[in-house]
Scaffold this motif. Structure first.
Motif, PDB file in Angstrom:
ATOM      1  N   LEU A  60       0.824  -1.210   0.000  1.00  0.00           N
ATOM      2  CA  LEU A  60       0.000   0.000   0.000  1.00  0.00           C
ATOM      3  C   LEU A  60       0.858   1.261   0.000  1.00  0.00           C
ATOM      4  O   LEU A  60       1.843   1.361   0.733  1.00  0.00           O
ATOM      5  CB  LEU A  60      -0.915   0.028   1.225  1.00  0.00           C
ATOM      6  N   ASP A  61       0.443   2.225  -0.811  1.00  0.00           N
ATOM      7  CA  ASP A  61       1.021   3.570  -0.761  1.00  0.00           C
ATOM      8  C   ASP A  61       0.324   4.308   0.371  1.00  0.00           C
ATOM      9  O   ASP A  61      -0.845   4.684   0.258  1.00  0.00           O
ATOM     10  CB  ASP A  61       0.791   4.277  -2.099  1.00  0.00           C
ATOM     11  N   THR A  65      -4.422  10.876   5.182  1.00  0.00           N
ATOM     12  CA  THR A  65      -3.774   9.880   4.339  1.00  0.00           C
ATOM     13  C   THR A  65      -4.056   8.478   4.883  1.00  0.00           C
ATOM     14  O   THR A  65      -4.548   8.322   6.008  1.00  0.00           O
ATOM     15  CB  THR A  65      -2.249  10.086   4.289  1.00  0.00           C
ATOM     16  N   ARG A  66      -3.713   7.473   4.100  1.00  0.00           N
ATOM     17  CA  ARG A  66      -3.829   6.106   4.603  1.00  0.00           C
ATOM     18  C   ARG A  66      -3.025   5.914   5.882  1.00  0.00           C
ATOM     19  O   ARG A  66      -3.432   5.184   6.784  1.00  0.00           O
ATOM     20  CB  ARG A  66      -3.330   5.120   3.541  1.00  0.00           C
ATOM     21  N   ASN A  67      -1.882   6.558   5.953  1.00  0.00           N
ATOM     22  CA  ASN A  67      -1.056   6.404   7.149  1.00  0.00           C
ATOM     23  C   ASN A  67      -1.766   6.928   8.389  1.00  0.00           C
ATOM     24  O   ASN A  67      -1.602   6.385   9.478  1.00  0.00           O
ATOM     25  CB  ASN A  67       0.275   7.137   6.966  1.00  0.00           C
ATOM     26  N   ASP A  68      -2.583   7.970   8.221  1.00  0.00           N
ATOM     27  CA  ASP A  68      -3.319   8.523   9.351  1.00  0.00           C
ATOM     28  C   ASP A  68      -4.343   7.534   9.896  1.00  0.00           C
ATOM     29  O   ASP A  68      -4.611   7.522  11.105  1.00  0.00           O
ATOM     30  CB  ASP A  68      -4.039   9.813   8.944  1.00  0.00           C
ATOM     31  N   VAL A  69      -4.939   6.726   9.026  1.00  0.00           N
ATOM     32  CA  VAL A  69      -6.017   5.840   9.473  1.00  0.00           C
ATOM     33  C   VAL A  69      -5.571   4.394   9.645  1.00  0.00           C
ATOM     34  O   VAL A  69      -6.306   3.587  10.229  1.00  0.00           O
ATOM     35  CB  VAL A  69      -7.217   5.912   8.510  1.00  0.00           C
ATOM     36  N   LEU A  70      -4.368   4.055   9.163  1.00  0.00           N
ATOM     37  CA  LEU A  70      -3.882   2.678   9.279  1.00  0.00           C
ATOM     38  C   LEU A  70      -2.540   2.582   9.999  1.00  0.00           C
ATOM     39  O   LEU A  70      -2.066   1.480  10.277  1.00  0.00           O
ATOM     40  CB  LEU A  70      -3.725   2.051   7.889  1.00  0.00           C
ATOM     41  N   GLY A  71      -1.920   3.723  10.280  1.00  0.00           N
ATOM     42  CA  GLY A  71      -0.569   3.739  10.823  1.00  0.00           C
ATOM     43  C   GLY A  71      -0.510   3.649  12.336  1.00  0.00           C
ATOM     44  O   GLY A  71      -1.462   3.206  13.002  1.00  0.00           O
TER      45      GLY A  71
END
Length: 215
Positions: free
Chosen positions: A109-110, A178-184
């Motif tokens: 994932l990006d 970002t994805r990182n905010d919700v999956l990180g």
């Protein structure tokens, strides 16, 4: 009514199957069944819809392009996971939306990808752990403006800078997600990813997957 996520991590021993004596043209994918490994809970306890939208298209209020939406149960799902899903569906008619995602997909994932929304407006009252979140497009949410006035970051979301401001004891934050905010880190999904990453060292990247369903 809220939406909960259920599921389990499955593994299959492709590496071990490939090492077994057999016909030279044997396909280890056909030799190794999937096995239920561990629950999604308590690695991820639930309670946040943004990851569900980002990964599976569930409660996708922020406009993510889902990673693994509506795939159903895998055709070769482990018997233990199939029975668990069928049991849940039998006692709760709201159960559905089953899908799955492999570790190889998650690993690739990006994490800088953003949803379609221009931004998210978070409202936190009195420093509590609860946040009210609004999807923001070209205009500020009317009920937010009515209660808190014009956002201090700008009259229009189109030209406003991302940032935070105070209205009494309430903190309002306009930000790009970002994805990182919700999956990180700190989301709970970092624990899921860490376990799947570790399992992949034993079973290979294609030998680890997550199977989930929702109510």
């Amino acid at each position: 009514m809220g939406t909960d996520i259920y599921g389990a991590i499955e593994v299959r021993d492709l590496i071990g199957a490939a090492a077994l004596d057999g016909p030279l043209d044997a396909d280890p994918h056909n030799e190794a069944p999937w096995v239920r490994c561990m629950d999604l809970y308590p690695l991820y306890p639930g309670g946040d819809y943004q990851p569900l939208g980002c990964l599976f298209g569930i409660r996708n209020w922020n406009g993510w392009e889902p990673v693994a939406e509506g795939r159903g149960l895998p055709a070769d799902v482990s018997e233990a996971v199939r029975k668990e899903y069928e049991h849940d569906a039998e006692i709760d008619r709201a159960i559905g939306g089953s899908t799955w995602v492999s570790w190889s997909e998650l690993r690739a994932l990006d994490m800088s990808v953003t949803p379609l929304a221009r931004g998210v407006l978070e409202i936190n009252e009195n420093g509590s752990s609860l946040y009210h979140c609004y999807r923001v497009e070209d205009e500020w949410p009317a009920d937010v403006v009515a209660e808190y006035g014009q956002p201090m970051v700008g009259e229009s979301p189109i030209t406003a800078a991302y940032g935070s401001w105070q209205h009494g004891a309430t903190t309002l934050t306009y930000k790009r997600v970002t994805r990182n905010d919700v999956l990180g880190t700190g989301t709970g999904w970092d624990h899921v990813f860490a376990i799947m990453r570790s399992l992949a060292k034993r079973f290979g990247e294609e030998g680890v997957r997550l199977v989930v369903w929702f109510d």
